[in-house]
Structure formats: structure tokens, C-alpha cells
Design a protein around this motif. Structure first.
Motif, PDB file in Angstrom:
ATOM      1  N   GLU A 245      -8.947 -37.901  24.332  1.00  0.00           N
ATOM      2  CA  GLU A 245     -10.346 -38.348  24.335  1.00  0.00           C
ATOM      3  C   GLU A 245     -11.245 -37.343  23.629  1.00  0.00           C
ATOM      4  OE1 GLU A 245      -8.014 -40.209  27.489  1.00  0.00           O
ATOM      5  OE2 GLU A 245      -8.420 -38.101  27.021  1.00  0.00           O
ATOM      6  N   LEU A 246     -11.052 -36.062  23.900  1.00  0.00           N
ATOM      7  CA  LEU A 246     -11.859 -35.035  23.243  1.00  0.00           C
ATOM      8  C   LEU A 246     -11.576 -35.029  21.744  1.00  0.00           C
ATOM      9  CD1 LEU A 246     -13.729 -32.561  23.202  1.00  0.00           C
ATOM     10  CD2 LEU A 246     -11.737 -31.161  23.808  1.00  0.00           C
ATOM     11  N   ALA A 247     -10.307 -35.036  21.369  1.00  0.00           N
ATOM     12  CA  ALA A 247      -9.957 -34.989  19.952  1.00  0.00           C
ATOM     13  C   ALA A 247     -10.485 -36.213  19.213  1.00  0.00           C
ATOM     14  CB  ALA A 247      -8.441 -34.893  19.797  1.00  0.00           C
ATOM     15  N   ALA A 248     -10.410 -37.380  19.837  1.00  0.00           N
ATOM     16  CA  ALA A 248     -10.899 -38.596  19.194  1.00  0.00           C
ATOM     17  C   ALA A 248     -12.410 -38.559  19.027  1.00  0.00           C
ATOM     18  CB  ALA A 248     -10.489 -39.821  20.013  1.00  0.00           C
ATOM     19  N   ASP A 249     -13.112 -38.014  19.994  1.00  0.00           N
ATOM     20  CA  ASP A 249     -14.567 -37.933  19.898  1.00  0.00           C
ATOM     21  C   ASP A 249     -14.990 -36.987  18.781  1.00  0.00           C
ATOM     22  OD1 ASP A 249     -16.833 -39.117  21.512  1.00  0.00           O
ATOM     23  OD2 ASP A 249     -17.478 -37.022  21.457  1.00  0.00           O
ATOM     24  N   ILE A 250     -14.290 -35.872  18.649  1.00  0.00           N
ATOM     25  CA  ILE A 250     -14.586 -34.923  17.568  1.00  0.00           C
ATOM     26  C   ILE A 250     -14.289 -35.567  16.216  1.00  0.00           C
ATOM     27  CG2 ILE A 250     -13.884 -32.736  16.527  1.00  0.00           C
ATOM     28  CD1 ILE A 250     -13.444 -31.675  19.385  1.00  0.00           C
ATOM     29  N   ALA A 251     -13.170 -36.279  16.112  1.00  0.00           N
ATOM     30  CA  ALA A 251     -12.831 -36.945  14.853  1.00  0.00           C
ATOM     31  C   ALA A 251     -13.872 -37.996  14.485  1.00  0.00           C
ATOM     32  CB  ALA A 251     -11.447 -37.579  14.955  1.00  0.00           C
ATOM     33  N   ALA A 252     -14.360 -38.717  15.493  1.00  0.00           N
ATOM     34  CA  ALA A 252     -15.383 -39.725  15.228  1.00  0.00           C
ATOM     35  C   ALA A 252     -16.661 -39.087  14.711  1.00  0.00           C
ATOM     36  CB  ALA A 252     -15.664 -40.523  16.498  1.00  0.00           C
TER      37      ALA A 252
END
Length: 528
Positions: A245-252
Motif C-alpha cells: 500500500e505504501l509503495a503503491a501510493d508513492i508510485a501513484a
């Protein structure tokens, strides 16, 4: 080139190895290579271990490298993967878009060998560079493996892996942890090819520092890496592992800087330099995002391995404590003053305020009473010391120590060290800072960053300490024993590397007790 290698013409021709006084040649799976002979070490640079990850392979798992006809020159490093040029201030990807691989051969290895003879069966040391999973490449002067290979009679391998958005962003439609998969692919190349360079594929030691140390820890936890190395050295383990979830939010957020979605469909055709710029833009505003991303935002950590349940199923501490490292000889350690380098880079040496120290203790000390425990344990420490202690502990020192203790809990053996020697650079202000171990281990004391740490002319102490550390690393690679007793939770025997090295109880006892019951868990998305 040794007399043995030069005189073994029959064996060499059978194995596809030949040499001359200036241009050693070997034949790997993909074809023939011609390297160079440098101070008695045969060096082969820029050898592809995987296909260029461009065009249809952009943001994909690494694929096998192709073959070539004739003899391929292996005399220049391959280009670095897309990343910021921290010295020049702009991207340095040499990247490409579409199907043209020119400039996209980011996934290459370099081999330094004192004995390019298949009969040599030398220990192999495979280096994983650091750089916060965001920057770094194998062509840096301090990573030249010549001294280590020649003096330790080992084969040294260095390589590039994808970093930043290309390697670690959580992108829909792309496999997670592509940078770690690149590392596995490099180790598979070593297993298949290192014998022709004089290395023993059954005697491989993987070693790395900072994000490289964190990568070594991750490899210990990865089923895909099982059997690819016999020993591991984790230096100053970076303790950040992200939730999906954290990694996906940063990528977004990074993709959003370009008006795009974090998907392969949107990003695979985007200029790599633009992804670098987008990441840099987000990194410049991380302080504003701490309420959502938590500690990584406070520490300017934008990318890290993702505990995705597939490539990496758990944190290294969980996996190793469960026995993942039981069959691997492990050497771990850190420097005393890890944070000092970052304090200096931020222009804060001698400038840390009581308020800054209080914020660091609030944000990074373990548990609800962590700040009080630090102040009680270090009653004479001023703001600067408290600030550096807690940041050193959270970022590197305690993740490293806890990896050692996890190895014991999992039924394995581990040797522990701490580098306490005070670097003479900047008048000694840097202490035993983060990264000081790298030039000492490689023996490159006067080129690249080491000059800042060690001075333009390395001292006799630096030369002697470097020789001791190189001997310990190469002996460990050969025998699984660096020359001091294994660590155990009772006596906690640790090799102290200083002007007068000694074996003593782990020096950071106060910090060890503060963090005793802390678990380094997956870093979550803390805000919505």
C-alpha cells in the motif's frame, strides 16, 4: 596473469579460456569476451547478465541476455540505470524508449580475477552497491575490485541493478521488486559463468552496504535466491521494507507528477529521464507527506524493497528468524557514527537544535517511551548526539544487530563487527560515518568519495586497517570464518575495527537495550 594460467594452454582451450600479456579472453554462455590486464588482475567490464530492459521488456522481470558472434570487448563499464546525477543535478539514465536497446544495457556485470583459469576454483565475492535503492552504479571508483581480488586471491564481481522507479516502484502490471529480481539474475549469471574466470560457483559470497546490505538481507529471505550463494556479508543494513500500500501510493504520486497512472500501460513508453525527474520532484516535498507516508518521508526514503507476498514474502528478520539463513554463513556489522555523514551533507554539523533532537526522538525512538529511554540511557548527551544516536539506530545499527540476532534465533551462525575508527576527513568531524567501511574493504583509499573520508594521502592507520578488513572479508569468503569468535546472545562478542582492533562485547549496549523488544516490521501507509 599467473604462470599457471599462461602455461595451462590445453586446459584453457578446452574451457574456452585464453590470454595474452594484455588482453585476457574467456568464453561465457553468450560468447567470447576480451578484457584487460591491470596490475596482475584480469578485468572484464560491461558484460550483460540480462537483456536490456527496454522496449517490450521495460518494467518487466529480467530476461536472459542474448548471444553474440566473434569476440566482444569487455573493457568499459555498462551505462548506469536511470537515476539522478547527484553531482551534476540532472538525470543520468542514458535511457531509451521503445525497442532500440542502444544505451539501455543497464544490466551488466564486471569481473576482477587474479586467475582466469577454470582450475583455480577461487572464492567469489559478489558486490551489491548501495544508494537508498534510488542511485548507484558499479562504475564508481571505490567499487573497483582490483585490490580485493589481487590481495585476497578471490574473484570479485560487481554489477548494476535497476533502482528508483525502474527497479522498485509498485507499478500495476509489472512484477514487484524488479531491482531484487535483477540481483537474482546477476547471481544466476555468476553460477553459470564464474568458473571460466577462475571462480568456484559453489563458493559464492554476496556482500553489500547500506541499500546493498538491505538487499543482502532481502536475498536471504527470498526463495528465488536459495542456493545462489553460500555466504553473505551485510554491511550497515538499511532497515526499510515497504508495504504494498505504501509503495503503491508513492508510485501513484510519482506518476501523477507526469499526469500519468502508475501502470505499465502509462509508464513503459515514458522517457526514463522523466520518471527520474518525477521521483526527484516528489523527493523534494517528502517532508510535506510525512502524515501519509510516515518515517520514510522523514528520512527521504522514496523507494525500498516491497514485502509483496511473492518476490519477498516477509521482512528479512522474520524470514531469517524462521530459519531462512540457517544454511548460509553470515557476517554483519555497521559503523559507529552512521548518521554523521548525512548530518554533514545537510550542513547540520554542530547545528542540531534541541527541538530537532526532540523531533527525531519522537519520530524514530521505539515505543511510546522511547525518547525518555534515550535521555535516561545517555544522560550526558546533547542534542546533536541524541539526534545522531536515534537516527543511526533506526536507519542502520539496530536493523543490522537484529539481523544477527535473527540468524541465531533461526539456528544459524553469525559474526558481528563494528567499525569505530575515526576517519580523518574534515578534520575528523565525520567520525566512523556511514560508508567508511566501503573504501576500507575494497582497498581503494584515494579515489572517488574515499578522498573526502580519508584525505588525499591515506594514513598508515588507514592502510593497515584496510588490509585487516580485506583479509577478514576474503578469509570469510574462503572459509566462513573472518578470524574472530561467532556472536552469541550472552557474550555478544564483536570485532571492533579501530586503530588497535580488538574483540569485545558489543559496544552499543545502551541502544541494544532500548531496541531489545522492538520488531522491525513492514513500513505501512499511515494516512489516507
Amino acid at each position: 596473469m599467473s604462470a599457471t594460467a599462461a602455461g595451462s594452454s590445453a586446459a584453457s582451450s578446452i574451457a574456452g579460456v585464453s590470454s595474452s600479456s594484455s588482453a585476457p579472453e574467456v568464453r561465457v554462455v553468450g560468447g567470447a569476451l576480451r578484457g584487460t590486464l591491470e596490475s596482475g588482475v584480469a578485468v572484464f567490464r560491461g558484460v550483460p547478465f540480462a537483456a536490456a530492459p527496454v522496449g517490450a521488456l521495460r518494467l518487466a522481470a529480467p530476461q536472459p541476455a542474448g548471444s553474440w558472434d566473434g569476440v566482444r570487448p569487455a573493457q568499459a563499464y555498462g551505462p548506469p540505470p536511470p537515476q539522478s546525477d547527484v553531482l551534476g543535478g540532472g538525470p543520468s539514465s542514458q535511457g531509451v524508449v521503445g525497442g532500440d536497446p542502444a544505451g539501455g544495457d543497464w544490466l551488466t556485470v564486471n569481473v576482477f580475477t587474479p586467475e582466469p583459469d577454470p582450475a583455480a576454483r577461487l572464492p567469489v565475492l559478489v558486490w551489491i552497491h548501495g544508494g537508498a535503492y534510488t542511485i548507484g552504479a558499479s562504475d564508481r571508483p571505490e567499487y573497483d575490485g582490483g585490490h580485493l581480488a589481487r590481495d585476497g586471491q578471490v574473484v570479485v564481481v560487481t554489477f548494476n541493478y535497476r533502482v528508483g522507479m525502474e527497479g522498485f516502484a509498485q507499478i500495476a502490471g509489472a512484477p514487484p521488486n524488479r531491482g531484487l529480481l535483477d540481483q537474482v539474475a546477476a547471481l544466476e549469471w555468476v553460477r553459470e559463468n564464474i568458473a571460466v574466470f577462475g571462480g568456484d560457483p559453489d563458493l559464492v559470497t554476496v556482500f553489500g552496504e547500506s541499500a546493498g546490505g538491505g538487499s543482502v538481507a532481502a536475498l536471504l529471505a527470498m526463495p528465488r535466491a536459495v542456493g545462489l550463494f553460500r555466504r553473505a556479508i551485510a554491511q550497515s543494513v538499511q532497515g526499510t521494507y515497504f508495504s504494498t500500500e505504501l509503495a503503491a501510493d508513492i508510485a501513484a504520486a510519482c506518476a501523477g507528477e507526469l499526469g500519468l497512472r502508475p501502470t505499465v500501460a502509462d509508464l513503459a513508453a515514458t522517457d526514463p529521464d522523466l520518471l527520474v525527474v518525477a521521483g526527484d520532484s516528489i523527493a523534494a516535498t517528502l517532508a510535506e507527506r510525512a502524515g501519509r507516508w510516515g518515517r520514510p518521508a522523514h528520512r527521504s526514503v522514496l523507494f525500498a524493497p516491497v514485502v509483496d507476498g511473492e518476490v519477498l514474502a516477509s521482512t528479512p528478520w522474520q524470514a531469517v528468524a524462521a530459519g531462512a539463513g540457517r544454511g548460509v554463513d553470515l557476517l554483519v556489522g555497521h559503523t559507529r557514527d552512521e548518521q554523521r555523514l548525512f548530518t554533514a551533507m545537510a550542513g547540520q554539523l554542530g547545528q542540531v537544535s534541541a527541538e530537532q533532537a526532540a523531533v527525531a526522538l519522537r519520530d524514530f525512538a521505539p515505543g511510546p517511551d522511547g525518547a525518555r529511554r534515550y535521555r535516561d540511557a545517555y544522560p550526558d548527551a546533547g542534542p546533536a548526539e541524541l539526534y545522531e544516536l536515534v537516527l543511526s539506530d533506526w536507519s542502520f545499527r539496530m536493523p543490522t544487530l537484529h539481523l544477527a540476532e535473527a540468524q541465531i534465533a533461526g539456528g544459524g551462525q553469525v559474526h558481528l563487527y563494528e567499525l569505530t575508527w575515526r576517519a580523518p576527513g574534515l578534520g575528523g568531524a565525520l567520525g566512523a560515518c556511514h560508508g567508511l567501511d566501503v573504501p576500507l574493504v575494497f582497498g581503494n583509499l584515494s579515489s572517488g568519495q574515499p578522498a573526502m573520508l580519508l584525505g588525499e594521502v591515506p594514513s598508515a592507520q588507514a592502510v593497515a586497517l584496510s588490509a585487516r578488513m580485506r583479509a577478514a572479508w576474503t578469509t570469510f569468503a574462503a572459509q566462513g570464518d573472518p578470524g574472530w569468535p561467532a556472536y552469541d546472545p550472552d557474550r555478544r562478542r564483536t570485532q571492533i575495527f579501530d586503530a588497535s582492533p580488538e574483540v569485545a562485547a558489543y559496544p552499543e549496549e545502551k541502544s541494544r537495550l532500548i531496541w531489545l523488544t522492538h520488531s522491525f516490521s513492514i513500513l505501512p501507509l499511515v494516512g489516507t
